[in-house]
Design an enzyme around this catalytic site. Structure first.
Site, PDB file in Angstrom:
ATOM      1  N   GLU A  59      -2.864  -9.141   3.548  1.00 22.31           N
ATOM      2  CA  GLU A  59      -3.235  -9.631   4.884  1.00 22.31           C
ATOM      3  C   GLU A  59      -4.737  -9.547   5.135  1.00 22.31           C
ATOM      4  O   GLU A  59      -5.216  -9.964   6.208  1.00 22.31           O
ATOM      5  CB  GLU A  59      -2.491  -8.832   5.958  1.00 22.31           C
ATOM      6  CG  GLU A  59      -3.041  -7.446   6.258  1.00 22.31           C
ATOM      7  CD  GLU A  59      -2.669  -6.394   5.233  1.00 22.31           C
ATOM      8  OE1 GLU A  59      -3.151  -5.254   5.357  1.00 22.31           O
ATOM      9  OE2 GLU A  59      -1.903  -6.702   4.289  1.00 22.31           O
ATOM     10  N   HIS A  68      -4.051  -5.137   0.041  1.00 25.92           N
ATOM     11  CA  HIS A  68      -3.663  -5.671   1.348  1.00 25.92           C
ATOM     12  C   HIS A  68      -3.721  -7.198   1.334  1.00 25.92           C
ATOM     13  O   HIS A  68      -4.789  -7.783   1.508  1.00 25.92           O
ATOM     14  CB  HIS A  68      -4.575  -5.119   2.440  1.00 25.92           C
ATOM     15  CG  HIS A  68      -4.376  -3.663   2.691  1.00 25.92           C
ATOM     16  ND1 HIS A  68      -3.454  -3.197   3.594  1.00 25.92           N
ATOM     17  CD2 HIS A  68      -4.937  -2.576   2.117  1.00 25.92           C
ATOM     18  CE1 HIS A  68      -3.466  -1.873   3.583  1.00 25.92           C
ATOM     19  NE2 HIS A  68      -4.358  -1.474   2.690  1.00 25.92           N
ATOM     20  N   CYS A  74       0.837  -1.204   0.000  1.00 25.13           N
ATOM     21  CA  CYS A  74       0.000   0.000   0.000  1.00 25.13           C
ATOM     22  C   CYS A  74       0.872   1.255   0.000  1.00 25.13           C
ATOM     23  O   CYS A  74       1.500   1.565  -1.000  1.00 25.13           O
ATOM     24  CB  CYS A  74      -0.989  -0.048   1.167  1.00 25.13           C
ATOM     25  SG  CYS A  74      -2.407   1.059   0.933  1.00 25.13           S
TER      26      CYS A  74
END
Length: 389
Positions: free
Chosen positions: A362, A360, A274
């Site tokens: 995650e 992202h 990001c």
């Protein structure tokens, strides 16, 4: 611009669960004069920032505790927020960082205050407003671009004063958020006898799930503040480096861009996520520009240009790397693109073990399609460790 006529305030019992308790009428006012009346249910204060729209159906807890939302008023389009409670272990940082929360209906799935979203916001001094037609608001922002706004304190319902306050909110581009969310000290995550690679993460607004993702893959982690130097990041025991997500405009972060250049020159495995992706892009010589209204949600399709793979991803950013500005001599190429608008979603170096992603991997909240990003990075760090030994 004259403030528009104010619609009637919604009944509190209809938009705020009685188990939460409403705090009275409040307004969401935008800098263009738009007024959205509602019912306050967060902290009894006023606060404002740039409005961003999140389309996720779940994950309000992770959104509120994501440091990347620092300085922003988050609008949730899903109509029921608070409907499954809160688990402290799912918080993505030590506190909420958003300026205010805007929802259609504030619900409560649990009786305990500590497990309610409203308690999290109240304890952190974050206002929230319910009763807003958030989908109409989302359409308004898509038509007009990013706007500053303010959620007033309970009982402050003068439209003219509210609009004036919204126009007085500092511009997002003019604020330094990374220094607010980054820690002051170094922390290590690992156990005695760990044999996996050691990863340095520069915390620009780190989410806990990134550390968990590294630990799950057998890596130990050293989290460094945003002020870390190249000597800190490239210590002899470090096998790979992550530049974390975070809030704000990468054009303000020249020190971190210089740090990224040092890691690129060193050649150790590097992963930018990001904001970290944008910083690496600038270090490679590319420019960055602000998107019209950003990407915020859990359903953004991304195509890997080399693998031919399409993944559904979680996203939260205001800025893009301009692919056409990437120098051919940099060694980097655009590796992934967003299928909605064609914006750059990833970079890879042609020779070095360096990869960046705008989304992202995650999740938290969102899909886990992109976990292979972490697999590739840890594999490269493990190889680096083996080569060094």
């Amino acid at each position: 611009m004259i403030a528009r006529p104010v619609p009637p305030t919604p009944r509190s019992s209809a938009v705020v669960d009685p188990r939460i308790g409403d705090l009275g009428p409040a307004l969401l006012a935008l800098e263009d004069g738009s007024i959205f009346p509602g019912v306050a249910f967060g902290a009894s204060v006023a606060s404002g920032g740039d409005l961003v729209v999140n389309t996720s159906q779940t994950g309000y807890q992770e959104v509120c505790t994501d440091p990347s939302y620092a300085g922003q008023v988050v609008v949730m389009t899903y109509p029921l927020i608070g409907n499954y409670g809160r688990m402290v272990d799912d918080d993505q940082s030590v506190r909420p960082w958003l300026r205010a929360l805007v929802v259609a209906n504030a619900t409560a799935a649990v009786l305990e205050d500590a497990r309610q979203l409203a308690a999290l916001l109240r304890d952190a001094g974050i206002p929230a407003i319910a009763g807003v037609d958030t989908r109409a608001l989302a359409r308004h922002l898509r038509a007009n671009g990013s706007l500053r706004g303010i959620v007033t304190a309970p009982g402050e319902i003068d439209p003219g004063a509210a609009v004036a306050s919204a126009r007085g909110v500092a511009r997002w581009e003019d604020q330094d958020f990374v220094s607010q969310v980054s820690p002051a000290a170094v922390t290590d995550h690992g156990a005695a006898g760990d044999t996996g690679p050691r990863i340095a993460i520069v915390d620009l607004g780190l989410k806990n799930n990134i550390v968990r993702s590294m630990r799950f893959r057998g890596a130990s982690v050293r989290v460094l503040p945003h002020t870390a130097t190249a000597a800190d990041v490239l210590a002899a025991d470090i096998d790979g480096v992550i530049l974390s997500p975070g809030p704000g405009d990468p054009a303000r972060l020249e020190a971190q861009v210089e740090l990224a250049r040092a890691v690129i020159d060193d050649g150790r495995p590097l992963l930018g996520i990001c904001l970290g992706h944008q910083i690496v892009g600038r270090a490679a010589g590319a420019t960055t520009t602000r998107l019209r209204f950003g990407h915020h949600g859990a359903n953004h399709p991304v195509r890997d240009l080399e693998m031919g793979l399409v993944q559904v991803t979680a996203q939260n950013h205001e800025v893009q790397v301009v692919g056409e500005s990437l120098p051919s001599a940099s060694g980097f190429r655009v590796s992934q693109v967003n299928l909605n608008d064609g914006s750059v979603e990833g970079l890879r170096h042609r020779e070095k073990p360096i990869e960046t992603v705008q989304y992202h991997p995650e999740g938290a909240p969102g899909p886990l399609d992109a976990l292979a990003v972490f697999d590739r990075f840890v594999a490269a760090a493990t190889a680096s460790r083996g080569a060094a030994s």
